[in-house]
Design an enzyme around this catalytic site. Structure first.
Site, short mmCIF file in Angstrom:
data_model
loop_
_atom_site.label_atom_id
_atom_site.label_comp_id
_atom_site.label_asym_id
_atom_site.label_seq_id
_atom_site.Cartn_x
_atom_site.Cartn_y
_atom_site.Cartn_z
N CYS A 2 0.82 -1.27 -0.07
CA CYS A 2 -0.01 0.01 -0.12
C CYS A 2 1.08 1.16 0.01
CB CYS A 2 -0.95 0.11 1.22
SG CYS A 2 -2.09 -1.24 1.35
N ARG A 27 3.68 -0.37 -4.99
CA ARG A 27 3.46 -0.66 -3.83
C ARG A 27 2.22 -1.43 -3.32
NH1 ARG A 27 6.76 1.86 0.17
NH2 ARG A 27 5.30 1.43 1.64
N TRP A 74 -2.81 -2.99 -1.57
CA TRP A 74 -2.53 -4.34 -1.96
C TRP A 74 -3.23 -4.74 -0.72
CZ3 TRP A 74 -0.01 -8.04 1.12
CH2 TRP A 74 0.44 -9.05 0.17
N ASN A 100 -1.41 2.63 5.76
CA ASN A 100 -0.45 1.67 5.18
C ASN A 100 -0.19 0.84 6.29
OD1 ASN A 100 1.30 0.06 3.85
ND2 ASN A 100 2.84 1.46 4.28
N GLY A 101 -0.20 -0.58 6.37
CA GLY A 101 0.22 -1.24 7.55
C GLY A 101 -1.13 -2.27 7.91
N GLU A 479 17.85 -17.26 -7.66
CA GLU A 479 17.23 -15.84 -8.39
C GLU A 479 16.66 -16.00 -9.59
OE1 GLU A 479 16.62 -13.22 -6.91
OE2 GLU A 479 16.65 -11.67 -8.56
N LYS A 483 12.84 -14.87 -10.35
CA LYS A 483 12.56 -13.79 -11.35
C LYS A 483 11.76 -14.43 -12.37
CE LYS A 483 13.63 -11.16 -9.90
NZ LYS A 483 14.09 -10.42 -8.74
N GLU A 486 8.15 -15.16 -10.95
CA GLU A 486 7.26 -13.95 -10.49
C GLU A 486 6.56 -13.11 -11.65
OE1 GLU A 486 10.62 -11.37 -8.88
OE2 GLU A 486 8.79 -10.42 -7.70
N HIS A 502 18.60 -35.96 -6.00
CA HIS A 502 17.92 -36.10 -4.64
C HIS A 502 16.38 -36.11 -4.90
CE1 HIS A 502 21.98 -37.23 -3.29
NE2 HIS A 502 22.28 -36.07 -3.44
N LYS A 599 6.06 -4.22 -4.29
CA LYS A 599 7.16 -4.02 -3.99
C LYS A 599 7.89 -4.02 -2.81
CE LYS A 599 11.28 -2.50 -5.98
NZ LYS A 599 11.80 -3.77 -6.71
C1 F6R Z 1 11.63 -10.33 -6.00
C2 F6R Z 1 11.79 -9.33 -4.94
C3 F6R Z 1 11.44 -9.63 -3.61
C4 F6R Z 1 12.15 -8.82 -2.68
C5 F6R Z 1 11.85 -8.88 -1.15
C6 F6R Z 1 12.67 -8.36 -0.01
O1 F6R Z 1 11.97 -9.66 -7.38
O2 F6R Z 1 12.12 -8.08 -5.31
O3 F6R Z 1 11.55 -10.99 -3.38
O4 F6R Z 1 13.54 -9.02 -2.88
O5 F6R Z 1 10.35 -8.94 -0.97
O6 F6R Z 1 12.64 -6.86 -0.46
P1 F6R Z 1 13.69 -5.95 0.10
O7 F6R Z 1 14.70 -6.24 -0.67
O8 F6R Z 1 12.92 -4.72 0.03
O9 F6R Z 1 13.65 -6.27 1.63
#
Ligand code: F6R
Length: 604
Positions: A2, A27, A74, A100-101, A479, A483, A486, A502, A599
């Protein structure tokens, strides 16, 4: 999670609120709304869906005003519907709130208020706030008192902004959720937001609000008070990011822009931090800073966890006891006063990471926040902050910040290996650091020559995508898979190469592709593991600087320039970012705002 925005003293509150919301859309993006002080009434407009849908709704009936609040959501409590969208209003409509929260005790507050006749219109936790404030106003309190009393009754995390009809003012408070004030002194205008990019189009002067602070803003006046009611002064800081940096520029998506920015962002990360004779120079941590440390633990989530794992691997290699733990799984049993806990978080606001950081501090550890956001909660709460200097990242999928995190941790690992008694600093430091400084150049080479788009197209109809690597390729494999899943919504998993046999090998069929990393010193072993998958019909994509040794069995090669094995994984990662991006684009996915994600994840 949010985003909130408020503007005060504006010529066009609706325009500024909508711009701010668009800048905060990363957000959360399942519903949005605004409220504007319109004479003696507050006009509220809100809508499930994207901000573009809210814009369409209000285009035919734009409320006038100079003071307003806005929100992009969100969902946590209640699905994304018009009713659950913010702002939320009190019974009579005179108190209006964005938040937000999470309000943890909202159920008990709600039942008490319902018992007194207050009618709720949404399923959200937030709605208790306007009702509670109105309840206190009804008891004869003034607005400031009513707001502070209500906030005192809330448990949980909040950045909340509130308006009361007939007053050209916004009241705000924060606890464990980010809140910043934008200041345009000359014009007597103020902005409140969850994050700086919200108002960068209007001002670059910022005040970071602390937990427990109350804010009262009206045109030309800003008053900050602490928990005890004392007026407090907070520094006004100039932010280095500008609005252009946070725009999409020539690119269709922020993600592609940010992938392409990696040479520049890495140059910023490394700039001035490596000496001519191959040593690390971190002004935050002069030699000897960590002499008392006897073990290092990293805590982080998602992509940042993968960067942390990369950092921990480097430290272990240099003789330092180091672990990386997913922040939500963190346990303080092994923490002592000689523990150094390093929280890796791009945003600096991830609730799981902040909560683990606090637990580490309570258990007596020394703490460092490795973050991208100056003034973020992690930066302020940790004993030390080390900035990755990647510039603003708007795409929900982290790209350039991963590279900058790994580069920063590489520097920090070297400092730690020098400071800790058990450490054995690398002996190939001159060669290594000179290669590290060339990374931006190598990344540009990858970006200019990558065949990732064709690779994405070739494997578009596959059913499962696996990513394998060993040593410091392992975090890159994780990673790559994160990606991919996601933003494409396809089935993808990352494994240590040796683990395939395994269990996961049972998933491998001719409808699988295995992206195999050959960037380190154990290529022969990974080659065997990839061949085991190949025998079961999977296509193999090798990511390597040496096509010759893998061309006999790899179906496709993604080439990277030759460099030091400890950092080659970062080049491979750029190739994997591009494969994910182009695949998602061909599948017509919402690349910058993948479904169900946000994000900044400020809930545990
Ligand atoms: C994936 C992604 C998330 C963040 C995670 C932690 O692309 O961006 O997995 O890495 O939510 O976020 P931060 O780094 O802001 O603590």
């Amino acid at each position: 999670m949010c985003g909130i925005i408020a503007c005060v003293g504006s010529d066009d509150a609706v325009g500024e609120l909508l711009t701010g919301l668009e800048n905060l859309e990363y957000r959360g993006y399942d519903s949005a709304g605004i409220a504007v002080q319109n004479g003696n009434n507050i006009a509220v407009r809100k809508k499930a869906g994207k901000i573009s849908e809210l814009k369409e709704t209000i285009a035919s009936d734009v409320p006038n005003g100079s003071v307003g609040i806005g929100h992009t959501r969100w969902s946590t409590h209640g699905p994304p519907t018009d009713a659950n969208a913010h702002p939320h209003t009190s019974q009579t409509g005179r108190v209006v709130v964005v938040h937000n929260g999470i309000i943890e005790n909202y159920e008990s507050i709600r039942s008490q208020l319902e018992a007194e006749g207050y009618e709720f219109k949404s399923e959200t936790d937030t709605e208790v706030i306007p009702h509670l404030v109105e309840h206190h106003l009804d008891k004869g309190m003034d607005v400031e008192q009513a707001f502070k009393t209500a906030v005192d009754e809330l448990d949980g995390s909040y950045a909340v902004a509130l308006m009361v009809d007939g007053e050209d003012k916004v009241y705000a408070a924060r606890q464990d959720s980010p809140l910043v004030v934008g200041v345009d002194d000359e014009a007597g205008r103020f902005y409140l937001a969850s994050d700086v990019p919200a108002f960068l189009d209007f001002t670059d002067e910022v005040i970071y609000i602390e937990d427990g602070d109350f804010v009262e803003v009206s045109p030309g006046s800003l008053v900050l008070t602490d928990r005890e009611g004392n007026v407090v002064e907070r520094d006004v800081e100039e932010v280095e990011w500008n609005a252009e940096e946070t725009g999409k520029g020539q690119y269709d998506h922020y993600m592609l822009k940010e992938i392409n920015e990696q040479a520049d962002s890495l140059s910023n990360t490394l700039g001035g931090r490596i000496t001519d004779d191959g040593d690390v120079s971190l002004e935050e941590f002069p030699p000897g800073t960590f002499e008392d440390v006897d073990h290092v633990e990293f805590i982080a989530c998602g992509t940042s966890y993968h960067a942390a794992l990369y950092g921990a691997t480097q430290l272990q290699r240099s003789g330092v006891r180091a672990t990386a733990t997913i922040a939500s799984e963190y346990d303080t049993s092994t923490v002592t006063e000689n523990t150094l806990t390093i929280a890796v978080t791009q945003s600096g606001e991830t609730a799981d990471t902040i909560s683990a950081l606090r637990a580490a501090q309570d258990a007596g550890a020394e703490t460092v926040a490795v973050t991208n956001v100056v003034g973020s909660s992690a930066a302020r709460e940790a004993d030390h902050a080390l900035y990755i200097r990647a510039g603003p990242e708007i795409g929900v999928a982290a790209t350039k910040t991963f590279s900058s995190q790994v580069a920063t941790l590489t520097l920090l690992a070297h400092r730690l290996s020098q400071d800790l008694e058990q450490g054995t600093p690398r002996e190939d430091n001159e060669e290594f650091f000179s290669e590290l400084e060339k990374l931006p150049e190598y990344i540009n080479e990858v970006l200019a020559t990558s065949t990732a788009e064709a690779v994405g197209e070739k494997y578009l109809d596959k059913e499962s995508y696996f990513f394998i690597g060993r040593d410091n390729e392992y975090p890159v494999a994780l990673e790559g898979a994160l990606k991919f899943k996601e933003i494409t919504y396809e089935h993808a998993e990352g494994f240590a190469s040796g683990e395939l046999k395994h269990g996961p090998l049972a998933l491998v069929t001719p409808k699988s592709v295995v992206f195999s990393l050959f960037t380190g010193e154990n290529g022969e072993k990974t080659r065997k593991n990839a061949e085991e998958a190949h025998t079961r019909g999977a296509d193999i994509v090798a990511i390597t600087d040496d096509a010759e040794s893998v061309h006999e069995f790899a179906d496709t090669v993604l080439h990277i320039p030759e460099t030091h094995p400890d950092i080659a994984g970062l080049l491979a990662n750029v190739q994997l970012q591009l494969v994910s991006y182009y695949t998602a684009d061909m599948l017509d996915r919402e690349i910058d705002k993948p479904r169900n994600l946000a994000k900044s994840v400020t809930v545990e």
